[in-house]
Structures are given as C-alpha cells and as structure tokens.
Design an enzyme around this catalytic site. Structure first.
Site, PDB file in Angstrom:
ATOM      1  N   GLY A 119      -0.410   4.721  -0.177  1.00 34.54           N
ATOM      2  CA  GLY A 119      -0.856   5.916   0.120  1.00 34.54           C
ATOM      3  C   GLY A 119      -0.149   6.757   0.963  1.00 34.54           C
ATOM      4  N   LEU A 120      -0.547   7.648   1.968  1.00 37.05           N
ATOM      5  CA  LEU A 120       0.091   8.558   2.683  1.00 37.05           C
ATOM      6  C   LEU A 120       0.908   7.675   3.578  1.00 37.05           C
ATOM      7  CD1 LEU A 120      -2.280  11.460   3.723  1.00 37.05           C
ATOM      8  CD2 LEU A 120      -0.014  11.667   2.455  1.00 37.05           C
ATOM      9  N   ALA A 121       0.409   6.777   4.418  1.00 39.27           N
ATOM     10  CA  ALA A 121       1.329   6.003   5.266  1.00 39.27           C
ATOM     11  C   ALA A 121       2.334   5.168   4.684  1.00 39.27           C
ATOM     12  CB  ALA A 121       0.445   5.293   6.283  1.00 39.27           C
ATOM     13  N   ARG A 125     -13.092   9.326  14.646  1.00 36.72           N
ATOM     14  CA  ARG A 125     -11.979  10.464  14.279  1.00 36.72           C
ATOM     15  C   ARG A 125     -12.371  11.568  13.999  1.00 36.72           C
ATOM     16  NH1 ARG A 125     -10.119  11.980   9.570  1.00 36.72           N
ATOM     17  NH2 ARG A 125     -11.312  10.534   8.325  1.00 36.72           N
ATOM     18  N   ARG A 140     -18.287  14.563  13.676  1.00 31.06           N
ATOM     19  CA  ARG A 140     -18.937  14.054  12.741  1.00 31.06           C
ATOM     20  C   ARG A 140     -19.974  13.005  13.218  1.00 31.06           C
ATOM     21  NH1 ARG A 140     -13.672  12.583   9.104  1.00 31.06           N
ATOM     22  NH2 ARG A 140     -13.545  14.575   8.273  1.00 31.06           N
ATOM     23  N   GLY A 158       0.902  -0.932   0.100  1.00 30.58           N
ATOM     24  CA  GLY A 158      -0.001  -0.137  -0.023  1.00 30.58           C
ATOM     25  C   GLY A 158       0.774   1.270   0.053  1.00 30.58           C
ATOM     26  N   HIS A 204     -17.393   6.407   5.665  1.00 25.50           N
ATOM     27  CA  HIS A 204     -16.119   7.343   5.293  1.00 25.50           C
ATOM     28  C   HIS A 204     -14.768   6.718   5.645  1.00 25.50           C
ATOM     29  CE1 HIS A 204     -13.839  10.663   4.304  1.00 25.50           C
ATOM     30  NE2 HIS A 204     -13.530  10.970   5.583  1.00 25.50           N
ATOM     31  N   LEU A 223      -5.145  12.267   7.645  1.00 24.48           N
ATOM     32  CA  LEU A 223      -3.691  12.675   6.952  1.00 24.48           C
ATOM     33  C   LEU A 223      -2.697  12.715   8.199  1.00 24.48           C
ATOM     34  CD1 LEU A 223      -5.066  15.162   4.602  1.00 24.48           C
ATOM     35  CD2 LEU A 223      -4.689  12.972   4.284  1.00 24.48           C
ATOM     36  N   GLU A 255      -4.657   3.872   8.214  1.00 22.24           N
ATOM     37  CA  GLU A 255      -5.796   3.458   8.337  1.00 22.24           C
ATOM     38  C   GLU A 255      -5.864   2.190   8.710  1.00 22.24           C
ATOM     39  OE1 GLU A 255      -8.880   4.904   5.563  1.00 22.24           O
ATOM     40  OE2 GLU A 255     -10.529   4.107   6.620  1.00 22.24           O
TER      41      GLU A 255
END
Lengths: 646, 242
Positions: free
Chosen positions: A45-47, A443, A334, A43, A409, A449, A433
């Site tokens: 993504g950001l991480a 969260r 949220r 993976g 989400h 992020l 995540e």
C-alpha cells in the site's frame, strides 16, 4: 526476553533539530555495496510501495509481496478525503509546529513528541514528491494547489484529489515501484501472503509465504524485513476496511517476539453508511470532508424518529454537534463526533432501518450548502461520494439528507516501533498503519496518508540503511534449517485448519460472531464487566473455531476459504489482546472511552498520572497471559491539556 | 428473493470450463457479491468447493471485482463496478449468467478469477513519471491550469479492472493504456517522456491484447466513465513523438 528494555531511541535536543541530527548520525551504505543487501517489504500500500520504490532506487535488492492481484489494489486506495501538510498555502497561520500540536492533541497526548514532530516536518516534502510524480491534486483557478479543512483543525491544510486522494497517491507510489520493477531492483510477487517470520535467534531474517494460486509454501531470506501490512479493523468483522485486510503478518510477528502496542486504540469513523441487513459484508465510509458542508442533526423528539426528514420542522431538529461544540461545530475530531452520535441513538433519537430493534443513524444534511453555494459547487466537491451513497442506499442525497452512523475504520495501535520504525525484533521494521507510532489514541482526518508516505518515502530509507550499514550481508545458505523449520510450522498450522475434528461452521460465521462480541465490548464504549465477559466468550469461541471450522477444497491450490480461515484464526487471538489492553487502561482517552471514566457530560477523563504510557504487550507463550511493558511518554514541548473542542 | 444463477466453473487455466446452475435466496438490499457470499457459505456447508471470485474493497475503487453479468462486464448498472451492483436492480431478471473476463491476456486462474498481471507489466513499461524520492521541487513552483489538472484527474481515475478488455471484440487494452497516457502526458511534469505512448502500446501488444478498431464498447462499460477521447489524445501524443 524477560529483561527486555523498551527504549524508543528518540533523539534528544531541540525538537525541530532531532530528525536532521538523527539523519546525520545514521550510517549509510556505499552505493556499490547496496545491491549486496536484500530487503523484504510485505504489503504494498502507500507505506510499502513508497518504501520499496525508494529503497529500490537507492540500489538495494528489494523483494515485495502482496495478497491482492496487484499492488495497485491495496486498501490505501480507498482513502477519500485528503492528506495533511503544513505548507501554509492558505496563509491562515499554519506551520509545522501547529500541525505537530494538532496531531499530538488530536491523539489525546498518547503519542511520542519526537515522532509526531518528524511527521509534521516531512508532510511538506510528501506533497512535493506526489506532485512531481503526477498526482493530480485539486487546484485553484490560479493554477496553484487547493486545500480544504478537515476535522480537528482550524486551518485549511488538507490536499485532495476530489474524493479519491488515496487512489491517486497510491497510484503514484505504485508507478514509482513499477519503475523499479522494470529496472530490476524490485522483485514483486502478487497473490502471495506472508505466513510467518523466519528468525535466527532474536533477529528476523526472512519470511515464509503461501502462493495463493498454487498453495505452495516458500521461504525468502533477507537482511531485514519491513512489514507495511495495514491495520486490523477487520477484527470487528464489519468495518470500512477492504474484505482482505488482515492482521496476520503483524500478529505472527507478535508471536515471534514483536511487542504489540496499544491494541485497544481503534478508531470509529463517524460518517459511515448505516448497516442495512444482517448479512452485510462491510460498511462504507463517507469521507469526513462531508462534514465541512454537511450539518449533522437528529430529531429533538423521539416521536419524530419515524417521520421522513423533510417532514420534521426546523425547530424540531437538533444540530447536536453545533449545539455541544459551538467553536468546532461539525468539525470536531472523529472520536468526539462518533460518541455524540452514539449517545443520540442510545437516547432513542436515531433514524433509519432498525437493526436488533434499534435505529442506528443520524442525518447529514446538505440542504443549506446547496442553498448557499449552489448545486454545482456541491457536486464539484462531493459528486462521487453522493453517487456512491445513492448506489448503496437508493436514496438521493441532493434531495434528502444522508443517514450516517459510526463504524470501525482505522487502528492506531499496531506493532511497537522505536524512532527508527524498528520493532522489538532486531531487523524487523513496521511502517504505515501496521505500526502504532504517530496517532496516539485518535488519528486526525487526512493524517493516515501522510504517515504512510512519510514512513515509506523518507523514514524507512534512512533507518533501514542505518541498520544494514552496521551488518555484513547475510549468507542465505547458512539459514536453510531455520527456513525449513518455519515452513514446517506454517504447514502444520494449515493442516490443522484443514482438518478440524468436527468441521461444521464456516469461517465467516465465526468471524461475524467474533465481530459482534468485539463491537459491543471494545467498540465505542468499554466497561470492565463487559470486557471481562467478552474475554471469556472470545476464548470459548476460539476453541470452538479450531474444533469446528469447515474448509472445503484443497490446500494445494487457490482456496479463498482457507485464506479467510487463517486470518480469522489470528483475529481471534488479537481480539483477546484488544480487550485485555482496554481493561488495563483505566482511563478514557481519544477513541478509548471507558464508561467508568467519563465526565457527567460524557467527555473522556484522561488520567495522565497513571496512564501516560504506551502499553506494549509481549507474547508469553500463552495468549491469555501477555506481559505488559510500559513506555512512559514525556512531554517537553507541549503541555497535555484537556482536549476541549467547545 | 430467489435468484437462479448459472456460474462459470473452471478448475484451472488448462481445464475445461462449464456453467453450473444454482439457486440462492438473497435480500434485494444485498449487494451482488453478498449474494455470492451467501451462495458460497451454503456450498461450504454442503461440503462443496465454493465459487472463486476476486473482490476486496467492495466500494468500487480497488478494481479487484470483475464479473460479466448477463453478458455485460460489471453488470447492468452503468458506471458501477460489480461490487456496487445491488440485487434490487436484478429483481426482474429470471436468470443470471455469471462469467469471468475473457481475453487471451487475462488467463483464467480458477472459476471467475483471471490473471491481470499483464496490466502491471504495461505500467512497468513506462506508466510513470521518473522522479527520485526526495528530489522534487517545491510543489507550487509549478502552477498547472485547473482545467488541465482536472482533465488529467479524469483519466487518472482508471481503476485497472479490465472491463474495457472484457467487452472489446478485439480484447484490446487501448482504453487502459490511453487513460494512463492521458493522465501523465497531459501534465507538464509528464511531458518530458515523449516515448510513453509508443512504449505502452508495444507492451500492450506483447501481452497479447488486440488493437483498437473503434467499437467504443469500452467507454460504455467503464465503471469510471473514462472516455474514448483519451484514445484520441494518446494518438495525438503518439504522432507528435514520431
């Protein structure tokens, strides 16, 4: 594994010194030896990209994998609103302690103090790092960085790049990783999906992948494996996640022994575009930042639900968030906002298109903002979001209020990890995540992020080094039999999918049915009997899936239907665990609203006496009978209070 | 609504491709890709191989989706990716012709899917600011004029979809390269690397993309409305560096 002990390895001592002390206690690998170690990162993504870039520049041999056609397309790219950091540039009383407290409280006191404090502490370095990489954050006319406020906070600490913060941060990490690919320290494979973990006894030593272009199964051995494969919102079929997002990597790891923590903690985002038709493939999120200036309302009277919003008089509008929560107003967290919207629609005051005989939507109105700040100011802040809304709905939000409804989400649950972000499998780490670590039961906006990058840039490089420093580099030739066995296992699973005895139903069709069951039983409101019947339905549908799933084309070439079916098969198993976890947790907290445990006003009633724990589930060999391990949470620095946003 | 489709089918990079005719019933509120999803479900149920196409976020930001619709990359709705096209915009079209990006540097993998890894390799050749993790200075020690930051942002919004290449008669990736150069080299942090434009352009040529001869078609189809002024900007950096 039955005598398994759940130790968070969280350091002791003053909260503000723990990470510093822990870093000092961690071992390091000498620069000359680092290239002898191989680290797999699944993976990007950001991480994943930030971890790969950082580990690569330290000198480790890093191998990265993603199912997309480029790491730049990971779903982190779709994060709109921003990233929190305790810089206190606005001089409004922010601090690391306040960000820590807001995050712990926002998560309804279901996260570890040590982890959350570290996250708040690292937040400031992330901004420094991103700016140095050229991430074009919004700036004030002074030339200094701008901030905006976000749900669940009373200070302005969110850094943003218009409505595309995730994109800009991901490109920063992707570019840093690209630099390492050019330098030869990172070897990357796109269109390559992890199928299983390769184990040597209790230790993870590699992965099996499927080349999505040729269909070839391959083994990759390494000294440790890092999963940064995102969350599992797509279990619900309709969610705001990208279509490809899936839980397969973490689920296969779970079945090899990694505990799965808090699977029922799934976040419902309040401001999404309502569903328009039955065959809709995904839901689109409108950034939470819109709630800074937009006012949420619904008609006071059911009779007005069919009227055009312009025709409903001011006196007949119910600005229900401002009414119920006067101090936070439209900026409540949220989970609170989502439940309030659901309640209004359940009362029959929803607006917009009817789906299954119900109108599921409320208004998010910018008329006041446009009047007070001017059209240009609003366009500057939200222009691209307004355009996106108009494209999808064919309505102009500058003229008429947006319609919004909550949608799945983000998933706070994920693989259980200790303070080092290592799962319960030796040598298997999880970041972003994919792990459960920092957000508790809910969260806060602009924190995903922050967590992904804290894990990738700062935590994993330290803890992975510490892990490697304690071991000699593996000799891959010794593990060929384990690798071959894992490939065979993956192959037989693919064969089974390709050859269902009564192949007649598409994987998407099954997925839609599963999503419906899960949304009604394990969505915004949960209740014992519904969960029990959902579990029965999931089991029956899962059997039917393996019996009837229809896949055309070959397994030995590009086959998107096979890819999808494999992911849906894993969602079917995970969905049951989500329901079992929701059933076990006899309290309401954060996103988890059990109908039996709500106050008369519909607020969550937490039970700290009995449920102040992380529920970590172990696969027992039988999907329906997982073993529960409890990691009890201790609060030494904050006192769990009732979350009150009124 | 019934839509008539002519879809490009191609088994693999070396295979000969052809147009295959289909009809599909789709609501005008469905997105373009949802229309193709519906077609694919029918094909699977009929025992046929579904049409392969790239997609992921379906909200116009990941850059995965890439269809040429009736001759235009990403279809008729301006400043919009394929996934954000809605069938309501196509109710007057009698027939839809759906093709992959066509360029030497984007070989077809299957049907409508092409290999865009050449873009990744261009970025690897210098599309970054070399900063080590953890060595950055305090972010506000480097004020940047808002106008400069905004300009860098406008260029940085490129999603790397490749529509600029697909529409260009030269199959040039100059707009893609220029967007990255304009993003990074505009910012003070990125100005140290004077060779960036030259290295990126060389990588572009090595990958088999053509060069720019000012057709300006790229600007017309870019879903993020990246302007050709970024190319002017890149050229200025290029000559300065020499």
């Amino acid at each position: 594994m039955s005598e398994f002990e759940l130790d968070s390895h969280a350091p002791k001592g003053p909260l503000q010194d723990r990470w510093k002390q822990h870093k000092f206690n961690s071992r390091v690998v000498s620069p000359a030896n680092r290239k002898k170690y191989t680290v797999i990162v699944v993976g990007t993504g950001l991480a994943g990209a930030s971890a790969a870039a950082s580990l690569g520049e330290m000198g480790y041999k890093v191998k990265t994998f993603c199912f997309q056609d480029s790491p730049r397309r990971a779903h982190s790219i779709a994060a709109q609103g921003g990233i929190n950091a305790a810089k206190n540039y606005q001089n409004d009383g922010d601090s690391v302690w306040r960000l820590f407290y807001d995050t712990i409280k926002g998560g309804d006191f279901r996260a570890r103090e040590s982890n959350v404090f570290r996250l708040a502490e690292l937040s400031t370095s992330i901004i420094d790092q991103a700016v140095a990489q050229g991430v074009p954050f919004a700036r004030e006319y002074s030339g200094y960085l701008a901030n905006r406020s976000f749900g669940g906070a009373q200070v302005s600490r969110t850094f943003y790049a218009r409505g595309q913060t995730g994109q800009q941060l991901l490109l920063g990490a992707y570019q840093a990783m690209s630099r390492q690919i050019a330098a030869g320290s990172v070897t990357h494979r796109s269109r390559c999906e992890m199928q299983d973990l390769i184990m040597d006894g209790d230790r993870a030593i590699g992965i099996v992948t499927r080349d999505l272009v040729t269909g070839e199964l391959e083994s990759h051995l390494a000294d440790c494996v890092v999963l940064c494969t995102g969350g599992y919102s797509n279990a619900f079929y309709l969610s705001t996640n990208a279509k490809g997002c899936n839980a397969s990597a973490i689920w296969r790891a779970h079945k090899k022994g990694a505990l799965f923590a808090n699977p029922c903690f799934t976040q419902i985002h309040p401001t999404c575009i309502p569903q328009q038709g039955e065959l809709q493939s995904k839901l689109t999120l409108m950034s939470e930042s819109l709630r800074n200036d937009g006012r949420v309302w619904a008609p006071k009277n059911k009779a007005d639900a069919d009227k055009r919003p312009e025709d409903i008089a001011e006196a007949d509008r119910d600005y229900f968030l401002e009414r119920i929560y006067p101090s936070f107003g439209n900026l409540v967290p949220r989970d609170i906002a989502s439940r309030a919207v659901k309640q209004i629609c359940d009362e029959g005051r929803g607006v917009g298109a009817e789906i299954d005989g119900r109108k599921l939507g409320v208004y998010l109105d910018f008329a006041d903002a446009i009047r007070n700040q001017g059209l240009e100011a609003v366009r500057e802040k939200y222009g691209n979001l307004f355009e996106m809304y108009q494209r999808i709905t064919a309505e102009d939000p500058y003229q008429t209020p947006m319609r919004i409804y909550p949608a799945v989400h983000y998933t706070m649950g994920g693989l259980w990890v200790d303070y080092n972000l290592m799962t319960s499998i030796d040598g298997l780490f999880a970041g972003g995540e994919a792990n459960f670590s920092d957000h508790g039961a809910n969260r806060l906006g602009a924190s995903a992020l922050m967590q992904g990058l804290a894990d990738g840039y700062f935590i994993l490089p330290t803890t992975v080094s510490d892990y490697l420093a304690r071991r000699k580099p593996i000799k891959t030739e010794q593990y060929q039999s384990q690798a071959n066995a894992a490939i065979e296992e993956a192959q037989s699973r693919i064969n089974r999918l390709m050859n269902a005895p009564d192949a007649s139903v598409t994987a998407d069709d099954f997925h839609r049915q599963l999503g419906q069951i899960l949304w009604h039983a394990c969505g915004m409101a949960r209740e014992r009997d519904t969960l029990l019947s959902a579990i029965d339905k999931i089991r029956a549908l899962r059997d039917e899936f393996w019996h009837k799933v229809k896949i055309t084309g070959e397994a030995e070439q590009l086959n998107q239907t096979l890819e999808r079916a494999g992911r849906v098969a894993d969602f079917f198993e995970l969905a049951e665990l989500m329901c079992l976890d929701a059933l076990d947790r006899e309290e309401s907290c954060g996103c988890h609203a059990r109908e039996e445990h709500l106050t008369e006003d519909g607020e969550a009633r937490r039970n700290d006496m009995d449920y102040s724990y992380v529920a970590a589930w172990q696969y027992s060999g039988d999907i329906s009978k997982p073993a529960l391990f409890r990691e009890y949470l201790h609060f030494d620095f904050v006192r769990p209070s009732i979350r009150n946003y009124q | 609504m019934i839509f008539k489709l002519n879809i490009w089918r191609q088994q693999g990079p070396e295979a000969k491709g052809f147009f295959e005719a289909h009809e599909v019933d789709a609501s005008e509120d469905s997105s373009f890709l949802e229309m193709l999803d519906a077609l694919n479900e029918n094909l699977i149920l009929a025992g046929k191989d579904p049409v392969a196409f790239d997609f992921d976020c379906r909200e116009g930001i990941c850059g995965s989706c890439n269809l040429v619709i009736n001759g235009t990359p990403h279809g008729k709705h301006k400043a919009t990716t394929t996934c954000q096209q809605y069938m309501r915009d196509y109710v007057d079209d009698k027939e839809l012709w759906i093709e992959p990006w066509r360029a030497t540097a984007f070989p077809v993998i299957k049907d409508l899917i092409v290999d865009r890894s050449s873009f990744d390799r261009i970025i690897q050749s210098g599309g970054y600011i070399p900063i080590r993790t953890g060595s950055a200075c305090e972010a506000n020690t480097l004020p940047i004029e808002k106008e400069v930051a905004d300009r860098a942002f406008d260029a940085a919004t490129c999603i790397g979809c490749g529509a600029c290449v697909a529409v260009c008669p030269n199959a040039s990736a100059t707009l893609f390269v220029a967007a990255k150069v304009a993003h990074l080299s505009t910012l003070p942090q990125g100005q140290m690397d004077k060779d960036r434009p030259a290295r990126l352009l060389k990588a572009m040529e090595d990958e088999g993309f053509g060069s720019c001869s000012n057709y300006r078609e790229c600007e017309r189809v870019c879903p993020k409305e990246i302007k050709v002024t970024t190319i002017t900007k890149m050229n200025r950096f290029l000559y300065r560096s020499g």
